[in-house]
Design a protein around this motif. Structure first.
Motif, PDB file in Angstrom:
ATOM      1  N   ARG A  83      20.615   5.617  21.442  1.00  0.00           N
ATOM      2  CA  ARG A  83      21.155   4.568  20.579  1.00  0.00           C
ATOM      3  C   ARG A  83      20.076   3.843  19.767  1.00  0.00           C
ATOM      4  N   ARG A  84      19.011   3.363  20.442  1.00  0.00           N
ATOM      5  CA  ARG A  84      18.026   2.515  19.755  1.00  0.00           C
ATOM      6  C   ARG A  84      16.677   2.589  20.464  1.00  0.00           C
ATOM      7  N   ILE A  85      15.622   2.606  19.644  1.00  0.00           N
ATOM      8  CA  ILE A  85      14.272   2.421  20.162  1.00  0.00           C
ATOM      9  C   ILE A  85      13.587   1.464  19.203  1.00  0.00           C
ATOM     10  N   SER A  86      12.848   0.519  19.762  1.00  0.00           N
ATOM     11  CA  SER A  86      12.176  -0.456  18.899  1.00  0.00           C
ATOM     12  C   SER A  86      10.720  -0.610  19.316  1.00  0.00           C
ATOM     13  N   PHE A  87       9.912  -0.901  18.303  1.00  0.00           N
ATOM     14  CA  PHE A  87       8.468  -1.044  18.455  1.00  0.00           C
ATOM     15  C   PHE A  87       8.013  -2.304  17.738  1.00  0.00           C
ATOM     16  N   ARG A  88       6.850  -2.765  18.118  1.00  0.00           N
ATOM     17  CA  ARG A  88       6.158  -3.799  17.346  1.00  0.00           C
ATOM     18  C   ARG A  88       4.812  -3.223  16.933  1.00  0.00           C
ATOM     19  N   TRP A  89       4.343  -3.645  15.755  1.00  0.00           N
ATOM     20  CA  TRP A  89       3.033  -3.226  15.266  1.00  0.00           C
ATOM     21  C   TRP A  89       2.559  -4.185  14.204  1.00  0.00           C
ATOM     22  N   HIS A  90       1.324  -3.999  13.798  1.00  0.00           N
ATOM     23  CA  HIS A  90       0.751  -4.769  12.697  1.00  0.00           C
ATOM     24  C   HIS A  90       0.876  -3.905  11.447  1.00  0.00           C
ATOM     25  N   PRO A  91       1.782  -4.262  10.528  1.00  0.00           N
ATOM     26  CA  PRO A  91       2.010  -3.414   9.365  1.00  0.00           C
ATOM     27  C   PRO A  91       0.840  -3.422   8.387  1.00  0.00           C
ATOM     28  N   PHE A  92       0.596  -2.256   7.805  1.00  0.00           N
ATOM     29  CA  PHE A  92      -0.421  -2.088   6.776  1.00  0.00           C
ATOM     30  C   PHE A  92      -1.763  -2.673   7.206  1.00  0.00           C
ATOM     31  N   ALA A  93      -2.106  -2.431   8.459  1.00  0.00           N
ATOM     32  CA  ALA A  93      -3.370  -2.926   9.020  1.00  0.00           C
ATOM     33  C   ALA A  93      -4.433  -1.852   8.811  1.00  0.00           C
ATOM     34  N   ILE A  94      -4.875  -1.690   7.563  1.00  0.00           N
ATOM     35  CA  ILE A  94      -5.735  -0.566   7.221  1.00  0.00           C
ATOM     36  C   ILE A  94      -7.191  -0.936   6.949  1.00  0.00           C
ATOM     37  N   ASP A  95      -7.530  -2.203   6.971  1.00  0.00           N
ATOM     38  CA  ASP A  95      -8.909  -2.610   6.709  1.00  0.00           C
ATOM     39  C   ASP A  95      -9.671  -2.646   8.033  1.00  0.00           C
ATOM     40  N   PRO A  96     -10.619  -1.730   8.243  1.00  0.00           N
ATOM     41  CA  PRO A  96     -11.326  -1.676   9.525  1.00  0.00           C
ATOM     42  C   PRO A  96     -12.205  -2.904   9.797  1.00  0.00           C
ATOM     43  N   THR A  97     -12.423  -3.743   8.798  1.00  0.00           N
ATOM     44  CA  THR A  97     -13.253  -4.936   9.002  1.00  0.00           C
ATOM     45  C   THR A  97     -12.430  -6.153   9.403  1.00  0.00           C
ATOM     46  N   ALA A 133       0.013 -15.018   4.483  1.00  0.00           N
ATOM     47  CA  ALA A 133       0.443 -14.975   3.082  1.00  0.00           C
ATOM     48  C   ALA A 133      -0.434 -14.080   2.222  1.00  0.00           C
ATOM     49  N   GLN A 134      -1.744 -14.036   2.499  1.00  0.00           N
ATOM     50  CA  GLN A 134      -2.645 -13.279   1.634  1.00  0.00           C
ATOM     51  C   GLN A 134      -2.418 -11.767   1.694  1.00  0.00           C
ATOM     52  N   ARG A 135      -1.711 -11.275   2.712  1.00  0.00           N
ATOM     53  CA  ARG A 135      -1.452  -9.833   2.767  1.00  0.00           C
ATOM     54  C   ARG A 135       0.031  -9.475   2.918  1.00  0.00           C
ATOM     55  N   ARG A 136       0.888 -10.471   2.926  1.00  0.00           N
ATOM     56  CA  ARG A 136       2.320 -10.255   3.157  1.00  0.00           C
ATOM     57  C   ARG A 136       2.961  -9.347   2.108  1.00  0.00           C
ATOM     58  N   ALA A 137       2.785  -9.643   0.827  1.00  0.00           N
ATOM     59  CA  ALA A 137       3.442  -8.868  -0.230  1.00  0.00           C
ATOM     60  C   ALA A 137       2.960  -7.414  -0.212  1.00  0.00           C
ATOM     61  N   GLN A 138       1.675  -7.214  -0.011  1.00  0.00           N
ATOM     62  CA  GLN A 138       1.134  -5.851   0.010  1.00  0.00           C
ATOM     63  C   GLN A 138       1.669  -5.070   1.213  1.00  0.00           C
ATOM     64  N   ALA A 139       1.735  -5.707   2.374  1.00  0.00           N
ATOM     65  CA  ALA A 139       2.259  -5.046   3.569  1.00  0.00           C
ATOM     66  C   ALA A 139       3.731  -4.696   3.379  1.00  0.00           C
ATOM     67  N   TYR A 140       4.495  -5.610   2.823  1.00  0.00           N
ATOM     68  CA  TYR A 140       5.915  -5.356   2.583  1.00  0.00           C
ATOM     69  C   TYR A 140       6.091  -4.188   1.614  1.00  0.00           C
ATOM     70  N   ALA A 141       5.391  -4.228   0.495  1.00  0.00           N
ATOM     71  CA  ALA A 141       5.534  -3.168  -0.511  1.00  0.00           C
ATOM     72  C   ALA A 141       5.125  -1.807   0.051  1.00  0.00           C
ATOM     73  N   ALA A 142       4.030  -1.766   0.787  1.00  0.00           N
ATOM     74  CA  ALA A 142       3.566  -0.495   1.361  1.00  0.00           C
ATOM     75  C   ALA A 142       4.598   0.059   2.338  1.00  0.00           C
ATOM     76  N   ASN A 143       5.148  -0.780   3.182  1.00  0.00           N
ATOM     77  CA  ASN A 143       6.091  -0.300   4.189  1.00  0.00           C
ATOM     78  C   ASN A 143       7.463  -0.032   3.606  1.00  0.00           C
ATOM     79  N   GLU A 144       7.851  -0.763   2.577  1.00  0.00           N
ATOM     80  CA  GLU A 144       9.129  -0.499   1.920  1.00  0.00           C
ATOM     81  C   GLU A 144       9.132   0.938   1.396  1.00  0.00           C
ATOM     82  N   GLY A 145       8.064   1.335   0.740  1.00  0.00           N
ATOM     83  CA  GLY A 145       7.942   2.713   0.275  1.00  0.00           C
ATOM     84  C   GLY A 145       7.695   3.680   1.420  1.00  0.00           C
TER      85      GLY A 145
END
Length: 164
Positions: A83-97, A133-145
């Motif tokens: 029926r359902r599986i759910s996860f949590r993660w840090h979206p668009f967490a691509i900056d190694p620094t 806020a400084q990365r919200r829009a970019q994370a949303y756009a990346a994951n939306e696509g």
């Protein structure tokens, strides 16, 4: 300003049991999603994944290639078999620094609904309003696509005669 939630749906021409295996078994999930996990999906477990380009689409694999080996963490929040599986993660967490560990994780849900011989798969991700806020829009756009691509990848995986 971005929305807080992404939702994608697709009717997959596969029985619910097969779709469930594709989204709930870490090796199968990794095959189409493009990641190697260090363990199985177990409710309450934290597991690490490393980007390993998808095996089902050469074009998407090329897009993933620059991130090969990049680690990320999944928290397996809930498993409701078939029926359902759910996860949590840090979206668009691509900056190694950047240390993303203090950020709130978003919630990803894969929900399966039987539709005769097919299965409706709904993928949602919510909680973007809690991302800095400084990365919200970019994370949303990346994951939306990204979720659009992932629905296509799982469909391609399910169409394979011998998927693994």
């Amino acid at each position: 300003m971005t929305a807080d939630r992404i939702e994608k749906q697709r009717v997959l021409q596969a029985p619910r049991e097969r779709v469930w295996q594709a989204v709930s078994e870490a090796p199968r999930f990794g095959y189409w999603f493009g990641v190697d996990f260090d363990g199985p999906f177990v409710e309450g477990a934290r597991i690490t994944g490393r980007i390993a380009p998808t095996q089902v689409d050469a074009e998407v694999a090329r897009l993933q290639e620059p991130y090969r080996g990049m680690a990320f963490e999944f928290l397996v929040e809930r498993i409701e078999p078939l029926r359902r599986i759910s996860f949590r993660w840090h979206p668009f967490a691509i900056d190694p620094t950047v240390d993303y560990s203090a950020e709130t994780m978003t919630l990803i849900e894969f929900v399966l609904t039987e539709q005769g011989d097919a299965t409706l798969l709904t993928i949602s991700e919510s909680g973007f309003d809690q991302i800095p806020a400084q990365r919200r829009a970019q994370a949303y756009a990346a994951n939306e696509g990204g979720w659009t691509h992932q629905l296509e990848l799982v469909a391609k995986y399910l169409a394979l005669k011998t998927p693994d």
